[in-house]
Design a protein around this motif. Structure first.
Motif, PDB file in Angstrom:
ATOM      1  N   TYR A   1       0.836  -1.204   0.000  1.00  0.00           N
ATOM      2  CA  TYR A   1       0.000   0.000   0.000  1.00  0.00           C
ATOM      3  C   TYR A   1       0.868   1.249   0.000  1.00  0.00           C
ATOM      4  O   TYR A   1       0.622   2.191  -0.750  1.00  0.00           O
ATOM      5  CB  TYR A   1      -0.918  -0.039   1.245  1.00  0.00           C
ATOM      6  N   LEU A   2       1.926   1.215   0.835  1.00  0.00           N
ATOM      7  CA  LEU A   2       2.806   2.385   0.938  1.00  0.00           C
ATOM      8  C   LEU A   2       3.560   2.621  -0.384  1.00  0.00           C
ATOM      9  O   LEU A   2       3.738   3.760  -0.817  1.00  0.00           O
ATOM     10  CB  LEU A   2       3.813   2.222   2.081  1.00  0.00           C
ATOM     11  N   LEU A   3       3.947   1.515  -1.019  1.00  0.00           N
ATOM     12  CA  LEU A   3       4.662   1.646  -2.310  1.00  0.00           C
ATOM     13  C   LEU A   3       3.766   2.306  -3.348  1.00  0.00           C
ATOM     14  O   LEU A   3       4.174   3.205  -4.074  1.00  0.00           O
ATOM     15  CB  LEU A   3       5.102   0.265  -2.812  1.00  0.00           C
ATOM     16  N   TYR A   4       2.479   1.780  -3.377  1.00  0.00           N
ATOM     17  CA  TYR A   4       1.562   2.295  -4.408  1.00  0.00           C
ATOM     18  C   TYR A   4       1.072   3.699  -4.131  1.00  0.00           C
ATOM     19  O   TYR A   4       0.966   4.503  -5.050  1.00  0.00           O
ATOM     20  CB  TYR A   4       0.346   1.368  -4.522  1.00  0.00           C
ATOM     21  N   GLN A   5       0.815   4.018  -2.889  1.00  0.00           N
ATOM     22  CA  GLN A   5       0.173   5.289  -2.584  1.00  0.00           C
ATOM     23  C   GLN A   5       1.179   6.432  -2.337  1.00  0.00           C
ATOM     24  O   GLN A   5       0.904   7.571  -2.663  1.00  0.00           O
ATOM     25  CB  GLN A   5      -0.716   5.146  -1.333  1.00  0.00           C
ATOM     26  N   LEU A   6       2.345   6.163  -1.809  1.00  0.00           N
ATOM     27  CA  LEU A   6       3.249   7.245  -1.411  1.00  0.00           C
ATOM     28  C   LEU A   6       4.491   7.349  -2.314  1.00  0.00           C
ATOM     29  O   LEU A   6       4.982   8.405  -2.588  1.00  0.00           O
ATOM     30  CB  LEU A   6       3.689   7.046   0.057  1.00  0.00           C
ATOM     31  N   ASN A   7       4.989   6.147  -2.717  1.00  0.00           N
ATOM     32  CA  ASN A   7       6.239   6.147  -3.485  1.00  0.00           C
ATOM     33  C   ASN A   7       5.938   5.903  -4.971  1.00  0.00           C
ATOM     34  O   ASN A   7       5.665   4.789  -5.384  1.00  0.00           O
ATOM     35  CB  ASN A   7       7.149   5.041  -2.917  1.00  0.00           C
ATOM     36  N   GLN A   8       6.045   6.987  -5.760  1.00  0.00           N
ATOM     37  CA  GLN A   8       5.690   6.857  -7.163  1.00  0.00           C
ATOM     38  C   GLN A   8       6.830   6.223  -7.982  1.00  0.00           C
ATOM     39  O   GLN A   8       6.603   5.678  -9.060  1.00  0.00           O
ATOM     40  CB  GLN A   8       5.407   8.265  -7.761  1.00  0.00           C
ATOM     41  N   SER A   9       8.067   6.185  -7.396  1.00  0.00           N
ATOM     42  CA  SER A   9       9.201   5.670  -8.171  1.00  0.00           C
ATOM     43  C   SER A   9       9.621   4.282  -7.689  1.00  0.00           C
ATOM     44  O   SER A   9      10.764   4.021  -7.366  1.00  0.00           O
ATOM     45  CB  SER A   9      10.392   6.644  -8.009  1.00  0.00           C
ATOM     46  N   TYR A  10       8.610   3.322  -7.468  1.00  0.00           N
ATOM     47  CA  TYR A  10       8.954   1.942  -7.031  1.00  0.00           C
ATOM     48  C   TYR A  10       9.335   1.124  -8.229  1.00  0.00           C
ATOM     49  O   TYR A  10       8.921   1.418  -9.351  1.00  0.00           O
ATOM     50  CB  TYR A  10       7.778   1.302  -6.303  1.00  0.00           C
ATOM     51  N   SER A  11      10.139   0.090  -8.045  1.00  0.00           N
ATOM     52  CA  SER A  11      10.541  -0.800  -9.144  1.00  0.00           C
ATOM     53  C   SER A  11       9.670  -2.062  -9.133  1.00  0.00           C
ATOM     54  O   SER A  11       9.059  -2.425  -8.112  1.00  0.00           O
ATOM     55  CB  SER A  11      12.021  -1.203  -8.952  1.00  0.00           C
ATOM     56  N   GLN A  12       9.646  -2.737 -10.229  1.00  0.00           N
ATOM     57  CA  GLN A  12       8.844  -3.973 -10.358  1.00  0.00           C
ATOM     58  C   GLN A  12       9.418  -5.074  -9.452  1.00  0.00           C
ATOM     59  O   GLN A  12       8.688  -5.922  -8.947  1.00  0.00           O
ATOM     60  CB  GLN A  12       8.825  -4.437 -11.837  1.00  0.00           C
ATOM     61  N   ASP A  13      10.716  -4.987  -9.235  1.00  0.00           N
ATOM     62  CA  ASP A  13      11.369  -5.997  -8.386  1.00  0.00           C
ATOM     63  C   ASP A  13      10.841  -5.951  -6.941  1.00  0.00           C
ATOM     64  O   ASP A  13      10.656  -6.993  -6.300  1.00  0.00           O
ATOM     65  CB  ASP A  13      12.892  -5.773  -8.368  1.00  0.00           C
TER      66      ASP A  13
END
Lengths: 517, 125
Positions: free
Chosen positions: A173-185
């Motif tokens: 949730y935090l990756l999707y909602q707060l961090n826009q520059s997450y990697s697929q890994d």
């Protein structure tokens, strides 16, 4: 060991002795009632435990379902990135998490534990409210059983993995909602951890199910063994109790029966029974009766002895009086006869002397009968009298012409003293009335039980007096002392007299039993 | 030596009658009267007197020493040659049996008239 048994036996005897038969039967009823109620109780416990374990099975199913739902929504969310899926994940996860909170509440020590709180959490975990209390009891009070302990351990471990799943969801949730520059890994790593966590949970769920089945089987076996053991124990107690009562009752009744037999046969025995039941009361009442009877018997014996002494004194008195009187009376007659011989010239005087002589003879006759009576009732005199002596005595009576017809005279060596007395009475009385010699045919027949005397008189007139006191025994005044004598002899020997007055020859048959007197 | 008949009876009337009737029946014999068993035993203790005795008429019922006791002493002290006749009012068979067992030669019930009395004495002589 033997001493212990004896002590137990005597203690049991003492305790049972205080109970009436009605109470003993009540105790048997209580014992079997206890057996019945214990069976019902064990059945209820059995139903309760099995029902509680079933609640865990149901709870585990729901727990597993919502855990899988949450996994599904989390995976879906990882692909769709739709917040709706994330909310569904949280919603599904809240069900097993509520169970966890419930478990944590149940695990609290007695003083901190709140039943209502635990109930609230477990209801939120979709458990049925009527099953929850059973789950709590099993959890709190049966945790000492290894299988139950194992179930709780698995639950705890599963909750740790559940927390991990929650944390993975939060990370995604935090990756999707707060961090826009997450990697697929990073996404792949979370989903792989989620799958791994799911596998671990699945393994724990299987283990949980198996443990529940094991616990259920163990409980069933334990309940069966306990129920069987209890039944055997109660039945054994009942058997021992009944056997003891039966044996004690039989022994005591037998003792009472034997004592009754001894007492009824005139013996003496003492019987003690301190028990307070019916047999004890009966025994004591019986012994009281025996004591009372013995007292009465001794009083009676004392009275009989006194009477016997008085009777003996009276008999001695009669005997002495009769004997002492016989001498002067005989001498009066004797002297009268001598005067008669000296004064043969005076006819008038001779007439008076004849009267004196006659009355003297009459008085002598009565006195001799009194002596006969005295001898008859005095049992110290031997019953056997030489038969030759009887005949000799009878022949002395003037005017009697006896035709002796004695069957097997050689064997009739001794005869009864009573027979002698009876014959004397008869012939002395005939002699008084005689005008001519009397022909009498005398026959005696006897055996071990009875003596039969037959008298056949040639003339009817000779037996008129005899008939008077044999046939008309109510006329005592007419019969005088003869009646008393005849009655005494008949009573003594249970005898009977038959007078045959219809035949030409007057016949009298006298039967005297030997077994009396 | 003149033969003697001994009469032992506690009743003086009986003794008087006996003396008179025996004298009437037999004048050759001397009649000795004794009112007790003790007296007759004293008489018998003298050998000369004893040898003269024809027979003794002994009553049973006497005070101090009765007929049975007297008979017993006579039989214990002297030979059986002494003829002792129990002469009694009793007709009890037991008395008869006991007398004969103790050694009486005869047991005679006292008669009721003089003629029977004389008859008995004559038979004894």
């Amino acid at each position: 060991m033997l001493v212990k048994t004896t002590n137990f036996s005597s203690r049991l005897e003492e305790r049972l002795g205080k109970l009436t038969f009605s109470k003993k039967l009540k105790w048997i009823f209580y014992l079997f009632g206890f057996l019945g109620f214990s069976s019902i109780l064990m059945s209820l416990i059995s139903i309760f435990i099995l029902s509680g374990l079933r609640s865990y099975v149901v709870g585990e199913g729901l727990w597993s379902k919502y855990q899988k739902d949450s996994s599904y929504y989390l995976l879906k969310y990882s692909i769709s990135k739709n917040i709706q899926d994330y909310n569904e994940f949280k919603k599904a996860l809240s069900i097993p998490m509520a169970d966890k909170q419930g478990r944590l509440e149940i695990e609290k020590p007695y003083l901190e534990y709140d039943y209502d709180k635990a109930m609230k959490f477990l209801v939120k975990g979709k458990n049925h409210p009527t099953d929850i209390w059973k789950m709590i009891i099993i959890f709190r009070y049966f945790a000492w059983i290894p299988d139950v302990e194992n179930i709780i351990r698995i639950w705890r471990e599963a909750d740790v993995l559940l927390e991990k799943q929650k944390a993975l969801g939060k990370s995604l949730y935090l990756l999707y909602q707060l961090n826009q520059s997450y990697s697929q890994d990073e996404i792949t790593k979370i989903t792989l951890e989620l799958e791994s966590n799911n596998k671990s949970l699945m393994k724990l769920e299987n283990e949980f199910s198996n443990s529940l089945s094991e616990t259920s089987r163990l409980f069933s076996l334990l309940i069966l063994i306990f129920q069987l053991g209890l039944t055997v124990l109660v039945l054994a107690q009942g058997f021992v109790f009944l056997k003891f009562i039966r044996r004690q009752t039989a022994t005591r009744l037998k003792r009472l029966e034997q004592a009754t037999k001894i007492i009824s046969e005139g013996g003496d025995t003492k019987l003690y029974d301190s028990a307070e039941d019916e047999i004890g009361n009966l025994t004591r009442a019986f012994m009281q009766m025996v004591d009372k009877r013995q007292l009465i018997e001794s009083q009676l014996e004392e009275t009989v002895n006194k009477l016997e002494v008085k009777h003996r004194h009276l008999e001695q008195f009669i005997s002495c009086i009769a004997h002492d009187m016989s001498e002067p009376v005989r001498l009066m007659g004797f002297n009268a006869a001598m005067i008669k011989e000296e004064m043969k010239s005076d006819e008038y005087l001779l007439e008076y002397i004849d009267e004196i002589e006659s009355m003297g003879g009459e008085a002598t006759n009565i006195i001799s009968k009194l002596l006969l009576y005295s001898r008859l009732v005095n049992t110290n005199h031997g019953e056997e009298v030489s038969f030759e002596f009887i005949l000799e005595e009878l022949r002395k009576i003037n005017g009697i012409k006896l035709a002796i017809n004695v069957k097997q005279l050689e064997e009739v060596i001794f005869c009864s003293h009573s027979v002698h007395t009876l014959l004397q009475i008869i012939f002395m009385d005939i002699e008084k009335e005689k005008t001519d010699p009397i022909d009498v045919k005398l026959s005696i027949d006897h055996n071990n039980k009875e003596v039969k005397i037959g008298l056949e008189f040639s003339k009817e007139s000779h037996v008129e007096n005899i008939i008077q006191y044999f046939q008309h025994q109510t006329n005592r005044l007419g019969a005088g002392i003869n009646w008393v004598l005849v009655e005494a002899i008949l009573n003594k020997h249970d005898g009977r007299i038959e007078v045959d007055t219809e035949s030409k020859i007057n016949k009298i048959m006298i039967s005297l039993k030997r077994n009396k007197g | 030596m003149k033969k003697s008949i001994l009469i032992v009876d506690d009743n003086p009337v009986e003794l008087k009658i006996a003396q008179r009737l025996i004298s009437r029946a037999q004048s050759e014999c001397e009649v000795h009267l004794f009112s007790s068993g003790k007296d007759v035993l004293n008489f018998l203790s003298d050998q000369v007197s004893r040898l003269s005795v024809l027979f003794i008429l002994l009553d049973l019922n006497m005070p101090h020493k009765n007929g049975f006791e007297t008979l017993q002493e006579i039989r214990a002290s002297y030979s059986n040659d002494l003829k002792v006749i129990i002469f009694t009012n009793s007709s009890d068979p037991e008395d008869r049996k006991k007398s004969l067992e103790l050694g009486a030669n005869e047991f005679i019930v006292k008669p009721s008239g003089p003629s029977e009395y004389i008859e008995i004495i004559k038979n004894l002589l």
